[in-house]
Motif scaffolding. Sequence first.
Motif, short mmCIF file in Angstrom:
data_model
loop_
_atom_site.label_atom_id
_atom_site.label_comp_id
_atom_site.label_asym_id
_atom_site.label_seq_id
_atom_site.Cartn_x
_atom_site.Cartn_y
_atom_site.Cartn_z
N ASP A 1 41.23 39.97 40.97
CA ASP A 1 42.41 39.53 41.70
C ASP A 1 43.60 39.63 40.76
N SER B 1 37.75 38.24 38.12
CA SER B 1 37.87 37.85 39.53
C SER B 1 38.27 39.01 40.43
N ASP C 1 45.48 36.68 39.11
CA ASP C 1 44.97 35.95 37.95
C ASP C 1 45.47 36.53 36.62
#
Length: 355
Positions: free
Chosen positions: A325, A323, A328
């Motif tokens: 990100d 992702s 996460d």
Amino acid sequence: MMENRQSFLIIRRDNIGDLVLTTPMLEAIRKRYPEAYIAVLVNSYNAPAIAGNPFVDDVFSYTKGKHAAGASILHAHWQRLKLIWRLRQCRFDFVILPNGGFAARALSFARLLKPRRIVGFVSGEAPSGLSLPIAHAGGEHLHETEDICRLLAPLDVTEPIPGLTVVADKALAARISAGFPATFTQASGPVVALHLSARKEKQRWPVERFAELAHRLHAAYGVRFLVFWSPGDENNPFHPGDDGKAARLLIEIADLPVAPVRTEALAELIAGLSLADHAVLSDGGAMHLAAGLGKPLVCFFGNSPAYRWHPWGVPYRLLQKPSEDVGDISVDEACQAYGELVAAIALAEDTGPEN
């Protein structure tokens, strides 16, 4: 073959991490030309990252207009003109532009200095004044340090690329450590730096995960913690900080041996990081500073390309999710990465040259 007596100016006026990743170039030039005069041009914001570098004779800096305010903007421009004149008198043999590609503004600035030769990247035909052009790597998956060190080829520098170099102010580090609470100084165990702040939203790990990670690392390894963050109010539209985030974390881990390190200046961040054994933090300037200080790292990557910006020259474990990100990344994954890092360091020590 060039003579050893040469003069070099390396211009790197951008972010902290970019400047730190240029330090192997400085060491490589010094090793090839031990008698050379080597200078670096930086801005006042990133200058502390190069302070004390043993491979540099002089560091020149100036204040960017956006970092000045009001009447000081005129003063900053006047000081910049004086600096250009001073550098022009040096008549450098080589000005090197270690940017991640062709940099028109840097080239324009270099031309003003009237050096004998300018080395820099090009994407096509070499522009006027760029006497030693190097084709930019483009799609090649090179680390930033590997890429910019390709600029050394015309200088007959062919040795392997060294590690990063960042030098902490020992007196400042001593003053910082003198303020640590007794609960921290009287405990034993490795010291881990936790740096909470990240410029990009996708590179920010939640406070509650830092808190859980700290408790688990302390239980497993007896770790002590130094907590770093960018000071300021998170609602400040110009210079947002993480005072609130740090306050929440310090409350959640108050039962652990922990010391807050609120760094108002870059030199303080460098000095504070030098007091740690390891660091856990997101990709960014602080990560490269820690690597330059020789600290093994667990690093979180969001939407930055890891092949280009991973820690250089130190043991590390890098976590990046599909992702892109950091939010996460789980505490379990961070704990496992730290355990693997510690085990790898111990194994390297056991199998060193002396064995």
